[in-house]
Design a protein around this motif. Sequence first.
Motif, PDB file in Angstrom:
ATOM      1  N   GLU A   1      29.500 -14.274 -23.366  1.00  0.00           N
ATOM      2  CA  GLU A   1      29.429 -12.949 -24.008  1.00  0.00           C
ATOM      3  C   GLU A   1      29.564 -11.846 -22.968  1.00  0.00           C
ATOM      4  OE1 GLU A   1      29.462  -9.934 -26.492  1.00  0.00           O
ATOM      5  OE2 GLU A   1      29.616 -12.032 -27.104  1.00  0.00           O
ATOM      6  N   ARG A   2      28.920 -12.006 -21.826  1.00  0.00           N
ATOM      7  CA  ARG A   2      29.029 -11.011 -20.764  1.00  0.00           C
ATOM      8  C   ARG A   2      30.484 -10.905 -20.283  1.00  0.00           C
ATOM      9  NH1 ARG A   2      25.499 -11.797 -15.809  1.00  0.00           N
ATOM     10  NH2 ARG A   2      23.987 -10.615 -16.980  1.00  0.00           N
TER      11      ARG A   2
ATOM     12  N   ALA B   1      36.444  -6.578 -22.272  1.00  0.00           N
ATOM     13  CA  ALA B   1      36.718  -5.500 -23.227  1.00  0.00           C
ATOM     14  C   ALA B   1      36.561  -4.144 -22.553  1.00  0.00           C
ATOM     15  CB  ALA B   1      35.782  -5.612 -24.432  1.00  0.00           C
ATOM     16  N   SER B   2      35.528  -3.993 -21.737  1.00  0.00           N
ATOM     17  CA  SER B   2      35.330  -2.725 -21.014  1.00  0.00           C
ATOM     18  C   SER B   2      36.479  -2.467 -20.057  1.00  0.00           C
ATOM     19  CB  SER B   2      34.024  -2.753 -20.219  1.00  0.00           C
ATOM     20  OG  SER B   2      32.929  -2.816 -21.081  1.00  0.00           O
TER      21      SER B   2
ATOM     22  N   GLU C   1      39.531  -1.391 -22.053  1.00  0.00           N
ATOM     23  CA  GLU C   1      39.414   0.010 -22.470  1.00  0.00           C
ATOM     24  C   GLU C   1      39.670   0.937 -21.298  1.00  0.00           C
ATOM     25  OE1 GLU C   1      35.612   0.535 -24.304  1.00  0.00           O
ATOM     26  OE2 GLU C   1      36.068  -0.883 -25.902  1.00  0.00           O
TER      27      GLU C   1
ATOM     28  N   ARG D   1      33.220 -11.646 -21.990  1.00  0.00           N
ATOM     29  CA  ARG D   1      33.989 -10.966 -23.051  1.00  0.00           C
ATOM     30  C   ARG D   1      33.736  -9.466 -23.033  1.00  0.00           C
ATOM     31  NH1 ARG D   1      32.928 -15.601 -25.963  1.00  0.00           N
ATOM     32  NH2 ARG D   1      31.021 -14.796 -26.850  1.00  0.00           N
ATOM     33  N   SER D   2      32.481  -9.098 -22.897  1.00  0.00           N
ATOM     34  CA  SER D   2      32.125  -7.675 -22.882  1.00  0.00           C
ATOM     35  C   SER D   2      32.741  -6.965 -21.684  1.00  0.00           C
ATOM     36  CB  SER D   2      30.601  -7.539 -22.866  1.00  0.00           C
ATOM     37  OG  SER D   2      30.218  -6.201 -22.754  1.00  0.00           O
ATOM     38  N   ASP D   3      32.669  -7.592 -20.517  1.00  0.00           N
ATOM     39  CA  ASP D   3      33.267  -7.002 -19.318  1.00  0.00           C
ATOM     40  C   ASP D   3      34.777  -6.880 -19.467  1.00  0.00           C
ATOM     41  OD1 ASP D   3      30.751  -6.863 -18.211  1.00  0.00           O
ATOM     42  OD2 ASP D   3      31.055  -8.504 -16.780  1.00  0.00           O
TER      43      ASP D   3
END
Length: 199
Positions: free
Chosen positions: A157-158, A164-165, A168, A160-162
Amino acid sequence: HESAPDEGQLHAELLHLSLLQSQKNSILKTSLWCWGSNGLYDVRNGRHRSARAHFSEFIRRYPSSKYVENSCYWMGESFYSSGNFATAIDWFNKTLSNRWRHKDEDAMVKIGCSYYMQKKYDLAAREFSNYLERYPVGRYRDFALRWKDSSARALAERIRSDAASNNEAGEGLNEQMRAPRASRAAYAEAAEPVSVIEL
């Protein structure tokens, strides 16, 4: 002139000496147990400073006792309960690095938990894997499997989140890079020609 003791007397004296040694060992064991129990009681009641003092003193006084393993482990628990996970890991590693083994399973699992609480999910998953490799049918097997999976999911999850950031942020950068293209062309037309000096 004294006569040699008969077999019955010798047996009685040996039995008496054995009982004295047994009582001495029993008193020492009781003393050690009380010392550790006071520290354990303090940990369980949130008196971590007092607990650490008990365990530190025990380690200092009885460095060759097998209960040093327990003292190191409970020092780690005390720091873990206080949220000082890095120091807890140090003490759990001390539990693993001495000559005794009776608290090793507990310490390995707690190292994994400590890394998890620090959000170091890769290290947590590694520690739970190490536990499962060393103790495939250990008493914390199911716990270690669950926490290993949880660590792996949290790490994924981390990531994926990184990602995505970063996407962006990358798209924002791309927007900035795309917008000036027209102005770059206009600038190139307006700019004075650059001469190249040949050597």
